[in-house]
Motif scaffolding. Structure first.
Motif, PDB file in Angstrom:
ATOM      1  N   VAL A 130       0.860  -1.185   0.000  1.00 42.23           N
ATOM      2  CA  VAL A 130       0.000   0.000   0.000  1.00 42.23           C
ATOM      3  C   VAL A 130       0.896   1.235   0.000  1.00 42.23           C
ATOM      4  O   VAL A 130       1.749   1.400   0.878  1.00 42.23           O
ATOM      5  CB  VAL A 130      -0.930   0.018   1.222  1.00 42.23           C
ATOM      6  N   ILE A 131       0.725   2.083  -1.010  1.00 38.96           N
ATOM      7  CA  ILE A 131       1.549   3.278  -1.179  1.00 38.96           C
ATOM      8  C   ILE A 131       0.642   4.497  -1.124  1.00 38.96           C
ATOM      9  O   ILE A 131      -0.246   4.666  -1.962  1.00 38.96           O
ATOM     10  CB  ILE A 131       2.326   3.226  -2.510  1.00 38.96           C
ATOM     11  N   THR A 132       0.870   5.340  -0.119  1.00 40.02           N
ATOM     12  CA  THR A 132       0.011   6.494   0.126  1.00 40.02           C
ATOM     13  C   THR A 132       0.870   7.696   0.493  1.00 40.02           C
ATOM     14  O   THR A 132       1.912   7.546   1.129  1.00 40.02           O
ATOM     15  CB  THR A 132      -0.966   6.217   1.286  1.00 40.02           C
ATOM     16  N   THR A 133       0.449   8.881   0.105  1.00 38.56           N
ATOM     17  CA  THR A 133       1.145  10.107   0.508  1.00 38.56           C
ATOM     18  C   THR A 133       0.233  10.964   1.371  1.00 38.56           C
ATOM     19  O   THR A 133      -0.996  10.931   1.242  1.00 38.56           O
ATOM     20  CB  THR A 133       1.618  10.917  -0.712  1.00 38.56           C
ATOM     21  N   SER A 171       9.498  14.017   2.597  1.00 42.67           N
ATOM     22  CA  SER A 171       9.976  14.867   1.508  1.00 42.67           C
ATOM     23  C   SER A 171      11.170  15.679   1.992  1.00 42.67           C
ATOM     24  O   SER A 171      11.437  15.780   3.189  1.00 42.67           O
ATOM     25  CB  SER A 171       8.858  15.793   1.038  1.00 42.67           C
ATOM     26  N   LEU A 172      11.890  16.274   1.061  1.00 40.54           N
ATOM     27  CA  LEU A 172      13.111  16.984   1.433  1.00 40.54           C
ATOM     28  C   LEU A 172      12.851  18.147   2.374  1.00 40.54           C
ATOM     29  O   LEU A 172      13.716  18.495   3.189  1.00 40.54           O
ATOM     30  CB  LEU A 172      13.838  17.462   0.170  1.00 40.54           C
ATOM     31  N   ASP A 173      11.667  18.764   2.299  1.00 38.62           N
ATOM     32  CA  ASP A 173      11.351  19.840   3.246  1.00 38.62           C
ATOM     33  C   ASP A 173      10.658  19.313   4.499  1.00 38.62           C
ATOM     34  O   ASP A 173      10.351  20.074   5.422  1.00 38.62           O
ATOM     35  CB  ASP A 173      10.516  20.934   2.590  1.00 38.62           C
ATOM     36  N   GLY A 174      10.405  18.016   4.545  1.00 36.79           N
ATOM     37  CA  GLY A 174       9.871  17.384   5.736  1.00 36.79           C
ATOM     38  C   GLY A 174       8.377  17.462   5.933  1.00 36.79           C
ATOM     39  O   GLY A 174       7.841  16.897   6.896  1.00 36.79           O
ATOM     40  N   THR A 175       7.637  18.128   5.050  1.00 43.48           N
ATOM     41  CA  THR A 175       6.211  18.345   5.282  1.00 43.48           C
ATOM     42  C   THR A 175       5.312  17.298   4.624  1.00 43.48           C
ATOM     43  O   THR A 175       4.103  17.271   4.904  1.00 43.48           O
ATOM     44  CB  THR A 175       5.774  19.729   4.774  1.00 43.48           C
ATOM     45  N   ASP A 176       5.853  16.459   3.757  1.00 44.48           N
ATOM     46  CA  ASP A 176       5.068  15.414   3.107  1.00 44.48           C
ATOM     47  C   ASP A 176       5.613  14.044   3.514  1.00 44.48           C
ATOM     48  O   ASP A 176       6.817  13.877   3.709  1.00 44.48           O
ATOM     49  CB  ASP A 176       5.104  15.549   1.590  1.00 44.48           C
ATOM     50  N   VAL A 177       4.706  13.076   3.607  1.00 46.43           N
ATOM     51  CA  VAL A 177       5.078  11.736   4.033  1.00 46.43           C
ATOM     52  C   VAL A 177       4.651  10.727   2.973  1.00 46.43           C
ATOM     53  O   VAL A 177       3.522  10.780   2.468  1.00 46.43           O
ATOM     54  CB  VAL A 177       4.410  11.369   5.374  1.00 46.43           C
ATOM     55  N   LEU A 178       5.550   9.821   2.646  1.00 47.74           N
ATOM     56  CA  LEU A 178       5.216   8.648   1.844  1.00 47.74           C
ATOM     57  C   LEU A 178       5.126   7.462   2.793  1.00 47.74           C
ATOM     58  O   LEU A 178       6.090   7.135   3.483  1.00 47.74           O
ATOM     59  CB  LEU A 178       6.295   8.394   0.782  1.00 47.74           C
ATOM     60  N   ASN A 179       3.959   6.861   2.870  1.00 49.17           N
ATOM     61  CA  ASN A 179       3.745   5.683   3.701  1.00 49.17           C
ATOM     62  C   ASN A 179       3.741   4.465   2.783  1.00 49.17           C
ATOM     63  O   ASN A 179       2.824   4.295   1.972  1.00 49.17           O
ATOM     64  CB  ASN A 179       2.421   5.809   4.463  1.00 49.17           C
ATOM     65  N   TYR A 180       4.767   3.638   2.928  1.00 51.14           N
ATOM     66  CA  TYR A 180       4.904   2.406   2.151  1.00 51.14           C
ATOM     67  C   TYR A 180       4.714   1.256   3.125  1.00 51.14           C
ATOM     68  O   TYR A 180       5.524   1.058   4.026  1.00 51.14           O
ATOM     69  CB  TYR A 180       6.291   2.362   1.502  1.00 51.14           C
ATOM     70  N   SER A 181       3.617   0.514   2.982  1.00 57.93           N
ATOM     71  CA  SER A 181       3.362  -0.582   3.911  1.00 57.93           C
ATOM     72  C   SER A 181       3.168  -1.890   3.148  1.00 57.93           C
ATOM     73  O   SER A 181       2.586  -1.920   2.062  1.00 57.93           O
ATOM     74  CB  SER A 181       2.142  -0.291   4.793  1.00 57.93           C
ATOM     75  N   GLU A 182       3.668  -2.964   3.744  1.00 52.96           N
ATOM     76  CA  GLU A 182       3.614  -4.292   3.135  1.00 52.96           C
ATOM     77  C   GLU A 182       2.626  -5.162   3.901  1.00 52.96           C
ATOM     78  O   GLU A 182       2.633  -5.192   5.140  1.00 52.96           O
ATOM     79  CB  GLU A 182       5.005  -4.926   3.146  1.00 52.96           C
ATOM     80  N   TRP A 183       1.798  -5.877   3.142  1.00 48.65           N
ATOM     81  CA  TRP A 183       0.740  -6.701   3.718  1.00 48.65           C
ATOM     82  C   TRP A 183       0.760  -8.094   3.097  1.00 48.65           C
ATOM     83  O   TRP A 183       1.166  -8.262   1.946  1.00 48.65           O
ATOM     84  CB  TRP A 183      -0.623  -6.049   3.489  1.00 48.65           C
ATOM     85  N   LEU A 184       0.293  -9.053   3.882  1.00 51.90           N
ATOM     86  CA  LEU A 184       0.247 -10.422   3.386  1.00 51.90           C
ATOM     87  C   LEU A 184      -0.614 -10.513   2.137  1.00 51.90           C
ATOM     88  O   LEU A 184      -0.261 -11.186   1.163  1.00 51.90           O
ATOM     89  CB  LEU A 184      -0.299 -11.347   4.476  1.00 51.90           C
ATOM     90  N   ASP A 185      -1.755  -9.788   2.151  1.00 54.14           N
ATOM     91  CA  ASP A 185      -2.642  -9.787   0.989  1.00 54.14           C
ATOM     92  C   ASP A 185      -3.569  -8.570   1.085  1.00 54.14           C
ATOM     93  O   ASP A 185      -3.588  -7.857   2.096  1.00 54.14           O
ATOM     94  CB  ASP A 185      -3.453 -11.085   0.898  1.00 54.14           C
TER      95      ASP A 185
END
Length: 237
Positions: A130-133, A171-185
């Protein structure tokens, strides 16, 4: 570029100082698959850039999004590639991918650095990523929110069923987040959203304000390439 194909990136690898997420929204599932193939093919034909560790490609399970995730040793190497002569750097690669993208809409690249990770189950292999910003008003809030989720993961009585890992990149300015999560399914992630944990730590996560939810997709790995002579994660996709 002749390199081993790999299925998933090692997000928290120690030698990766910076990462880039590229996103395209396609018009049909057929266009999605074609663009994902073309993206990997374009990278495979290009000379391997200095400082590039790996490139991985994902396709969303709903059939409308292609994402590529690049890992670099540092910002200097990334900037050198981005600014190289047209046929030797980013501009040439982008032209080749754009020719295959057709009507696909591309977002601005998300350049980021790993902030922290939470691994809950290293034994299982994820089939869903799951890839979310998320966008925040202040960098301190972005860090605190990421930290709070990792803390909630670590302190709940039982691990979330199907959760394998979460990674938070800023992000380089620190205000944005990329959440990369791994799941069984996919079903595991869907149940997590439908039945969120009710611990005080998770309730504190829900109380954060000043954030904007960006695009998020459940994805499956489409393939990837790793740097020549690197054995990290080298296996056939």
């Amino acid at each position: 570029m002749s390199t081993p194909r790999i299925s998933l990136p090692v997000i928290d690898r120690a030698d990766s100082g910076i990462a880039v997420l590229n996103r395209w929204v396609t018009t049909t599932p057929e266009a999605q698959q074609s663009l994902a193939d073309a993206t990997l093919a374009a990278w495979a034909r290009a000379p391997w850039p200095e400082g590039l560790l790996a490139v991985n490609c994902f396709v969303s399970t709903n059939g409308d999004t292609v994402l590529s995730y690049e890992q670099w040793t540092g910002e200097r190497e990334l900037r050198a590639y981005d600014g190289a002569a047209a046929d030797a750097g980013r501009a040439g690669l982008d032209r080749e991918i754009a020719a295959a993208a057709g009507d696909a809409e591309r977002s601005e690249p998300f350049v980021c650095r790993l902030h922290r990770s939470s691994v809950t189950d290293a034994r299982n292999v994820p089939s869903c990523v799951v890839i979310t910003t998320f966008a925040f008003e202040e960098a301190a809030t972005a860090r605190a929110w990421s930290d709070a989720i990792c803390h909630a993961d670590a302190t709940q009585p039982e691990p979330t069923p199907g959760s394998i890992s979460r990674h938070f990149l800023l992000s380089l300015d620190g205000t944005d987040v990329l959440n990369y999560s791994e799941w069984l399914d996919e079903e595991s992630h869907r149940k997590f959203l439908e039945n969120p944990a009710q611990t005080p730590e998770w309730q504190q996560v829900e109380e954060f304000t000043g954030l904007t939810h960006g695009p998020g997709r459940r994805c499956r790995p489409h393939g990837g390439l790793t740097a020549p002579l690197s054995t990290t994660g080298s296996e056939t996709a």
